[in-house]
Scaffold this active site. Sequence first.
Site, short mmCIF file in Angstrom:
data_model
loop_
_atom_site.label_atom_id
_atom_site.label_comp_id
_atom_site.label_asym_id
_atom_site.label_seq_id
_atom_site.Cartn_x
_atom_site.Cartn_y
_atom_site.Cartn_z
N ASP A 136 -6.85 0.65 6.37
CA ASP A 136 -7.82 0.31 5.58
C ASP A 136 -7.08 1.03 4.19
O ASP A 136 -7.85 1.32 3.21
CB ASP A 136 -8.72 1.22 5.96
N GLU A 143 -9.03 8.50 2.91
CA GLU A 143 -9.81 7.46 3.21
C GLU A 143 -10.37 6.80 2.08
O GLU A 143 -10.63 7.34 0.98
CB GLU A 143 -10.88 7.82 4.14
#
Length: 243
Positions: A136, A143
């Site tokens: 991702d 993140e």
Amino acid sequence: MRIIKAADYEEMSRKAADLIAAQILMKPDCVLGLATGGTPVGTYRCLIEKYQRGDLDFSQVSSVNLDEYRGIDRENPQSYWYFMHDNLFHHVNISPERINVPDGRNLDAAAECRRYDRVIENYGGIDLQLLGLGLDGHIGFNEPGPAFVMDTHCVDLEESTIDANQRFFESREQVPRQAYTMGIRAIMQARKVLMIVNGKNKAEIVRKAFFGPVVPEVPASVLQMHPDFILIGDEEAFSEIEA
Ligand code: GLP
């Protein structure tokens, strides 16, 4: 950004190890920022071989690792502490007191994150930061989110990250849901950043991260702004870009 193309995983690993070895030769007391995951295993293997041949000395090297699961013991084979010892530290002459990994045993997230940022500051920053790339776009465990997070912090792992890391655990339930990770500041302030990527499953995120806009939704994209960023990848990982 400098892109170095390798034919396959072995060549990618060799090239990365050569750059890390050059850093250690140039500055024997350098600070290496190190990474876990499947990607750097081959690089560490090459470094161990260089050490065994007598070509490399880790005795003055310090290391700061990117991340660690929160609430995990060092003896747990899935901890990043264990991984680093198993894949590198036990096989070279690095001094135990120069090894740094966020302490997953400390559940006080604020205190542990502050401590880790002080460790990095006291070293005067990182000379060479090695990175893998999450599917991702995460680096360390930074993140995707609405903003880049600068300091070491505690993250809730994305479902896709939990899925990706499940292969190392017996079941999905055993994958920790939180981790401590170095923030974007320490990574971006590293004097040299080296990312390694391999495999077809990284091709799309490589294109997005390094040939798309710099956005916190793709954390690795920030590396486009780094003055000394080297990306080493195999043909599959570079299959969606003109490298
Ligand atoms: C993990 C680690 C990262 C690593 C990434 C990619 O979650 N926290 O530091 O770079 O995922 O892992 P792999 O190299 O196995 O693809």
